[in-house]
Design an enzyme around this catalytic site. Structure first.
Site, PDB file in Angstrom:
ATOM      1  N   ASP A 143       0.878  -1.160   0.000  1.00 52.83           N
ATOM      2  CA  ASP A 143       0.000   0.000   0.000  1.00 52.83           C
ATOM      3  C   ASP A 143       0.926   1.223   0.000  1.00 52.83           C
ATOM      4  O   ASP A 143       2.088   1.111   0.407  1.00 52.83           O
ATOM      5  CB  ASP A 143      -0.878  -0.042   1.261  1.00 52.83           C
ATOM      6  CG  ASP A 143      -1.609   1.266   1.492  1.00 52.83           C
ATOM      7  OD1 ASP A 143      -2.266   1.733   0.551  1.00 52.83           O
ATOM      8  OD2 ASP A 143      -1.503   1.824   2.603  1.00 52.83           O
TER       9      ASP A 143
ATOM     10  N   ASP B 263      -1.608  -0.695   6.039  1.00 54.90           N
ATOM     11  CA  ASP B 263      -1.786  -0.138   7.387  1.00 54.90           C
ATOM     12  C   ASP B 263      -3.191   0.374   7.684  1.00 54.90           C
ATOM     13  O   ASP B 263      -3.497   0.736   8.805  1.00 54.90           O
ATOM     14  CB  ASP B 263      -0.800   1.012   7.600  1.00 54.90           C
ATOM     15  CG  ASP B 263      -1.221   2.260   6.823  1.00 54.90           C
ATOM     16  OD1 ASP B 263      -1.613   2.116   5.635  1.00 54.90           O
ATOM     17  OD2 ASP B 263      -1.194   3.360   7.390  1.00 54.90           O
TER      18      ASP B 263
ATOM     19  N   ASP C 234      -7.188  -1.620   3.823  1.00 58.55           N
ATOM     20  CA  ASP C 234      -6.236  -2.674   3.465  1.00 58.55           C
ATOM     21  C   ASP C 234      -6.616  -4.032   4.055  1.00 58.55           C
ATOM     22  O   ASP C 234      -6.063  -5.063   3.648  1.00 58.55           O
ATOM     23  CB  ASP C 234      -4.820  -2.319   3.952  1.00 58.55           C
ATOM     24  CG  ASP C 234      -4.292  -1.043   3.311  1.00 58.55           C
ATOM     25  OD1 ASP C 234      -4.599  -0.829   2.124  1.00 58.55           O
ATOM     26  OD2 ASP C 234      -3.602  -0.276   3.994  1.00 58.55           O
TER      27      ASP C 234
END
Length: 641
Positions: A347, A536, A540
Site C-alpha cells: 500500500d 496499514d 487494506d
C-alpha cells in the site's frame, strides 16, 4: 468441560478450553511421572506395585478419556473413515498403553498406563501452544463493527432527534456536526465540510465535501455541519461490505500442520500393519504376554508425541525472536506460506510513506507569510507548512477566511494574501506564467501545490506531499535484489503514485484503486504466484486477508493489525525483509523438527519389532525425541535475520 457460551468468540473459547485441559492434564500426569521416575530410575517404591498401578489407572483415566476425549473422538473417526491424522496415532497409542495397565492387574503384560497419560499431556501442550500461535482470527470483525457510529441525529418532521444507527431509514436526512462520525453512507444535501476518510482510503489529506458529495459511514466530519441523505443502510454500507470481504477470506489460508498430517496419513496405517504383524508373529513363535509386550513397544515408539511439539515449539521460538525485532507473528500459517512468496505488494500511504503531508519543496518567496496565515487553519496541509517554517514569531493576520477546497485568504500589513491551488488563482485572476516550470515540476513529482499571492501577484509556491519513510527505498532495493517482484497499490492518482514509486524503486504501480477493489487486485496478482501484501489502513484489511501472507504496519489501524498474519511493530519496511528471513528460518526448523519427531521412531521400530527394545526404553526414546525437538527449536535463536 464447560459448554461454549455463544456470546464468546470461538477463538477465545478454544484458547480457554485448551488452557484448562493443559492445567488439569499435567496436574494429574505429574504425580504419575514422579512415581514412574522413582520406581524405574531410582528403584524407590513409595507404594506397593499393585497400589501404584491402581493410582496410575485412576489418574490416567480422566487425562485420556475426559480431558483427551476430543482427540480420541477425532482419532476414532479417522479409523472409521480411513482418513488418518495425528489424532489417530495419539488415540491408538494412549488407549492401547492404558489398557496394558488393566491387563497388568492380571499379570498378563507390563503396565504402560502412565506412559499413556504422558503421551496425552504432551499432545495437549502442543495443541494449546498451536491455538495461541494461530491467533484470534475474528477480532478484526468485532473491531470493525465497533467502529461505526452507535447513534444518528436525524430530521423527522423538521425536528432533530437522536436514534440508534439501526433505526436509520433509507433517504432519511442525518445531521452531522463537526467532530462526529458520519452514521452511514449517504449524499450531502446541505452544508460544506472536510471529512477525514483516512480510516477508509488511507489517504492523509481530508476530503472536501459539498452538496451532492458522497460520504462513507464511520468517517469523521471535520469542521462544518453536514446534512446527509442516507443512501445505504445496514448490510449495504461500505463498512458492512468490508466486513463481508473479511469473512469471505477468513479461512483461505493453508494450515501449517498440513505437512505433518500428510506424513501421518501414510505413517499410521503402516504402523498399524507393522504392529499387527509383530503381535501375531511373536504370539505364534512365543507366547501372548511377549506378543502384547512387543506390540505395545512398537506402538509406544511409533507414537511421536514430539510431533505434537514440532511445529508449536519452533513457532514459539520464531515468534519470540520476531518480537525482539519488532516482528509479531500472529498466524502460524504465514510461516508455511511465506517461503513461497514471489510478489510483494505495498500500500502507499502510511506504508511506503509516512501517512501525513510534509513540505517537500519551496519555490520563490512568501514562506513566512504563508506560515502566518496557515497557522489559523486546521487543515493538515496548513499544519505541514507551519511545521516546515518553524517561525518563532508570526505576522498579524486580519480578515482570515477559509476558502473550502481551494485555500485560504487574509490581510497582512494591509496587503491581501491569497494561498491556495490553481483554481483559487484563476478566481482571483492571478497570472502564473513565471511559475510554469516550477508548477510543472511540482506536478510531475506528485506534489499538492499551494501558490502564494500578494496583492494579486504570485510570489511563491510550496510543494506538499506525503513523505517517503526513511528506509522504504532500502527495503525495496533489498527485495528487488532478492528477486521478488515489488508492486505498489494505491487509491491515489496515477501521477502521484508513479512519482512515489520512482523515488523508492518500484516499477509496477496500480493506481486509482477503490478500497473494496484492493483485495480483487491482490487476487489477480495471485495468478502469477504467492503474494505478500503490506498495508496499514482499514481499507487494506480485506487485501491483507486475501494475500497469501498479510503483513500489517504496527503504526497503522487496529483493524489492519488484527487482519495481518505478521505485524511490523516499528513500522519499518526493512522489517519486511527480516520477516521473510525469519519465516524461512522458522519453517526450516519446523521441517527439521518433523524429521527428528520421526527419526527416533524410524530407527527404534525395527528394534521393537525384533523384541530387542523394551517398552520402557521405547518410552525413553520417545521422551528423547521430544527433548531433541525442543532443543533444536531453540537453536533457531542463533540465526541472524
Amino acid at each position: 468441560m464447560k459448554e461454549h457460551n455463544h456470546e464468546e468468540p470461538v477463538e477465545d473459547y478454544e484458547i480457554r478450553m485448551w488452557k484448562r485441559k493443559l492445567i488439569w492434564g499435567w496436574a494429574l500426569t505429574i504425580p504419575i511421572a514422579i512415581l514412574m521416575l522413582l520406581m524405574r530410575v531410582f528403584n524407590i517404591e513409595i507404594f506397593s506395585e499393585t497400589t501404584t498401578l491402581i493410582i496410575n489407572l485412576v489418574l490416567a483415566f480422566p487425562v485420556i478419556f475426559i480431558i483427551g476425549w476430543t482427540t480420541l473422538n477425532s482419532g476414532i473417526k479417522g479409523f472409521i473413515s480411513f482418513y488418518f491424522n495425528m489424532d489417530s496415532l495419539i488415540s491408538l497409542g494412549t488407549i492401547v498403553a492404558y489398557f496394558t495397565g488393566i491387563l497388568s492387574l492380571f499379570g498378563l503384560v507390563q503396565d504402560y498406563s502412565g506412559v499413556a497419560a504422558m503421551i496425552m499431556a504432551f499432545f495437549i501442550t502442543g495443541k494449546y501452544v498451536e491455538t495461541l500461535a494461530r491467533g484470534r482470527a475474528s477480532k478484526e470483525i468485532k473491531k470493525l463493527l465497533e467502529m461505526g457510529a452507535k447513534n444518528a441525529r436525524v430530521l423527522r418532521n423538521n425536528i432533530e432527534i437522536e436514534i440508534p444507527i439501526s433505526d436509520v431509514k433509507l433517504n432519511e436526512i442525518m445531521v452531522v456536526k463537526p467532530g462526529e462520525k458520519i452514521p452511514t453512507d449517504g449524499i450531502v444535501v446541505k452544508g460544506e465540510s472536510s471529512v477525514d476518510e483516512s480510516m477508509v482510503t488511507g489517504e492523509s489529506i481530508p476530503t472536501e465535501k459539498k452538496i451532492n458529495s458522497n460520504v462513507i459511514g464511520a468517517t469523521i466530519n471535520q469542521d462544518g455541519i453536514l446534512y446527509v441523505k442516507a443512501s445505504k443502510v445496514g448490510s449495504d454500507t461500505f463498512l458492512a461490505h468490508i466486513i463481508q470481504l473479511l469473512e469471505e477470506t477468513q479461512s483461505s489460508k493453508i494450515p501449517i500442520q498440513k505437512l505433518a498430517d500428510q506424513i501421518t496419513s501414510i505413517f499410521v496405517p503402516v504402523i498399524l500393519l507393522i504392529t499387527l504383524f509383530t503381535f501375531f508373529n511373536w504370539w505364534y513363535f512365543t507366547d501372548l504376554n511377549r506378543a502384547i509386550s512387543t506390540g505395545v513397544a512398537v506402538l509406544v515408539i511409533a507414537c511421536p508425541c514430539a510431533l505434537g511439539l514440532a511445529t508449536p515449539t519452533a513457532l514459539m521460538v520464531g515468534s519470540g525472536m520476531g518480537a525482539k525485532n519488532g516482528i509479531l507473528i500472529r498466524k502460524g500459517e504465514a510461516i508455511q506460506t511465506m517461503k513461497e512468496v514471489k510478489i510483494v505488494v505495498f500500500d502507499k500511504t502510511g506504508t511506503i510513506t509516512k501517512g501525513k503531508p510534509e513540505v517537500r519543496e519551496v519555490f520563490g518567496e512568501g514562506l513566512e507569510i504563508a506560515a502566518s496565515l496557515e497557522k489559523l487553519s486546521e487543515h493538515p496541509i496548513a499544519k505541514s507548512i507551519v511545521n516546515y517554517a518553524n517561525l518563532k514569531k508570526y505576522k498579524d493576520v486580519k480578515n482570515f477566511k477559509v476558502l473550502r477546497g481551494r485555500g485560504v485568504e487574509g490581510t497582512i500589513n494591509g496587503k491581501k494574501i491569497v494561498i491556495g491551488n490553481s483554481t483559487l488563482m484563476k478566481e482571483n485572476k492571478i497570472l502564473l506564467s513565471k511559475f510554469e516550470d516550477a508548477l510543472y515540476k511540482f506536478e510531475n513529482s506528485g506534489y499538492t501545490t499551494m501558490i502564494i499571492a500578494e496583492n494579486k501577484k504570485a510570489i511563491g509556491a510550496i510543494g506538499v506531499a506525503d513523505a517517503v519513510k526513511d528506509d522504504s527505498k532500502e527495503a525495496i532495493a533489498l527485495l528487488n535484489k532478492a528477486g521478488y517482484k515489488t508492486v505498489m497499490i494505491t487509491g491515489d492518482n496515477e501521477r502521484t503514485a508513479k512519482a512515489i514509486a520512482r523515488e523508492v524503486g518500484i516499477s509496477d504501480v496500480i493506481a486509482n484503486v477503490l478500497p473494496e477493489e484492493k483485495a480483487m487486485k491482490v487476487k489477480e496478482l495471485q495468478l502469477q504466484g504467492f503474494v505478500a501484501f503490506i498495508g496499514d489502513g482499514i481499507n487494506d484489511a480485506p487485501a491483507l486477508k486475501q494475500a497469501n501472507v498479510g503483513i500489517a504496519i504496527g503504526t497503522g489501524t487496529d483493524i489492519a493489525i488484527e487482519a495481518g498474519d505478521i505485524v511490523l511493530a516499528k513500522g519499518s519496511l526493512v522489517d519486511v525483509v527480516k520477516a521473510i528471513n525469519l519465516s524461512k528460518a522458522t519453517f526450516s526448523k519446523i521441517k527439521q523438527n518433523l524429521f527428528w519427531a520421526f527419526a527416533y521412531n524410524t530407527i527404534a521400530i525395527p528394534l521393537a519389532i525384533g523384541g530387542v527394545l523394551h517398552p520402557v526404553v521405547a518410552e525413553i526414546a520417545m521422551a528423547l525425541s521430544s527433548i531433541t525437538v525442543v532443543t533444536n527449536a531453540n537453536l533457531l535463536r542463533r540465526k541472524k535475520i
